[in-house]
Design an enzyme around this catalytic site. Structure first.
Site, PDB file in Angstrom:
ATOM      1  CE1 TYR A 196      -3.692   0.095  -1.031  1.00 60.22           C
ATOM      2  CE2 TYR A 196      -3.894  -2.066  -1.220  1.00 60.22           C
ATOM      3  CZ  TYR A 196      -3.362  -0.832  -1.423  1.00 60.22           C
ATOM      4  OH  TYR A 196      -3.419  -1.137  -2.829  1.00 60.22           O
TER       5      TYR A 196
ATOM      6  CB  SER B 265      -0.799   0.462   1.408  1.00 65.52           C
ATOM      7  OG  SER B 265      -0.211   0.259   2.417  1.00 65.52           O
TER       8      SER B 265
ATOM      9  CB  CYS C 168       0.475  -5.510   1.800  1.00 68.87           C
ATOM     10  SG  CYS C 168      -0.266  -3.944   3.679  1.00 68.87           S
TER      11      CYS C 168
ATOM     12  CB  CYS D 272       2.452  -3.222   9.877  1.00 70.08           C
ATOM     13  SG  CYS D 272       1.994  -1.575   8.213  1.00 70.08           S
ATOM     14  CB  THR D 273       5.503  -4.406   5.796  1.00 67.79           C
ATOM     15  OG1 THR D 273       4.819  -3.939   4.363  1.00 67.79           O
ATOM     16  CG2 THR D 273       5.072  -5.748   5.109  1.00 67.79           C
ATOM     17  CG  HIS D 274       4.362   1.234   6.198  1.00 68.03           C
ATOM     18  ND1 HIS D 274       2.880   0.213   5.256  1.00 68.03           N
ATOM     19  CD2 HIS D 274       4.447   1.979   5.795  1.00 68.03           C
ATOM     20  CE1 HIS D 274       3.180   0.910   4.002  1.00 68.03           C
ATOM     21  NE2 HIS D 274       3.888   2.335   3.973  1.00 68.03           N
TER      22      HIS D 274
HETATM   23  N1  DGL Z   1       2.432  -2.250   4.755  1.00 65.11           N
HETATM   24  C1  DGL Z   1       0.539  -2.661   5.101  1.00 65.11           C
HETATM   25  C2  DGL Z   1       0.537  -3.991   6.073  1.00 65.11           C
HETATM   26  O1  DGL Z   1       1.450  -4.380   6.031  1.00 65.11           O
HETATM   27  C3  DGL Z   1      -0.136  -1.874   6.020  1.00 65.11           C
HETATM   28  C4  DGL Z   1      -0.342  -0.419   5.694  1.00 65.11           C
HETATM   29  C5  DGL Z   1      -1.618   0.503   5.724  1.00 65.11           C
HETATM   30  O2  DGL Z   1      -2.284   0.461   4.385  1.00 65.11           O
HETATM   31  O3  DGL Z   1      -1.653   0.302   6.371  1.00 65.11           O
HETATM   32  O4  DGL Z   1      -0.241  -4.186   6.573  1.00 65.11           O
END
Ligand code: DGL
Length: 262
Positions: A48, A17, A79, A190-192
């Site tokens: 997302y 995302s 993600c 979450c990958t962030h």
């Molecule tokens: N990087 C996404 C994940 O691993 C989510 C971040 C988002 O779009 O809310 O869930």
């Protein structure tokens, strides 16, 4: 429906995302430095994690089909949120394509745990999906697992804000209420979030709390699937990484390369 023509010389497609999936891509590049990669961050539609599942599915399919049109030999849905909403229908539609998703690393956290609390930080959407409830059910006898919805946290990474007092305030408000004396593991679901590890470690100030994420396991699974289908590239020449973003602002791509290099 895109017609697939898989071959060794095509790049591997990654999507997220936004910029979070770069934490998975950097692991994959370390493991397979001779491969070519194309990464697409859908920052224009981020986050997302606060959208309904059908919307996430539609957004994910449109990014994936754009990558397939351009030609990829495998796909990483980097993600957790998009994986829980879309990986199953993607596999149904493209059964021959190697597809690897990512889910919060609850399994390794529970297995390696020694009786303490396991906190899972993830987006509201990931935590509310049945897929996540099944995962928790599977390991709840091995550890006390506490899901924590982290609405608004990925935005710090999207803005390149990886350090500072505002993040500490966020942790005070959203994480501190769940931290106990016996907290042993925090799963970054979450990958962030792996990009926030230095600030989070400083905030926790406790070497006994382990931080884990699924990027290594996901990259290993990608390699395994490509190998099984004889799709790994031959030779040792260093591969190329192309990063694109749905936001027209070139700063997003510059920030992406910076995050990838670490
Ligand atoms: N990087 C996404 C994940 O691993 C989510 C971040 C988002 O779009 O809310 O869930």
């Amino acid at each position: 429906m895109v017609n697939l023509k898989l071959s060794k010389d095509l790049p591997i497609g990654f999507m997220d995302s936004g910029l979070g999936g770069l934490s998975v891509l950097r692991q994959a590049v370390r493991l397979m430095p001779n491969e070519d990669f194309i990464y697409y961050g859908d920052s224009a539609n981020a986050p997302y994690g606060t959208k309904p599942a059908e919307v996430i599915r539609t957004l994910t399919f449109s990014v994936v089909e754009m990558l397939l049109e351009r030609g990829i030999k495998g796909l990483v849905v980097a993600c957790n949120t998009a994986t829980s909403a879309a990986v199953r229908p993607l596999r149904e539609k493209y059964p021959d394509l190697p597809i690897v998703g990512i889910e919060p690393a609850v399994k390794p956290a529970a297995i390696q745990n020694h009786g303490g609390r396991v906190i899972v930080m993830a987006t509201p959407m990931t935590i509310r999906q049945p897929k996540f409830h099944h995962l928790i059910d599977k390991y709840k006898n091995m550890a006390e697992i506490i899901p924590v919805e982290c609405k608004g946290l990925m935005e710090y990474v999207e803005h390149g804000e990886l350090y500072g007092a505002d993040l500490n305030e966020y942790f005070d408000e959203h994480l501190a209420p769940y931290l106990t004396e016996d907290t042993e593991t925090i799963v970054l679901g979450c990958t962030h979030y792996p990009f926030l590890i230095p600030q989070l470690k400083e905030y926790l100030n406790n070497d006994n709390i382990r931080l884990i994420d699924g990027s290594y396991g996901t990259s290993m699974e990608l390699m395994r699937q490509l190998k099984e289908k004889d799709l790994l590239k031959d030779g040792t020449e260093k591969g190329h990484v192309i990063i694109e973003n749905s936001l027209p602002d070139s700063k997003m791509v510059e920030l992406s390369y910076r995050l990838l290099r670490g």
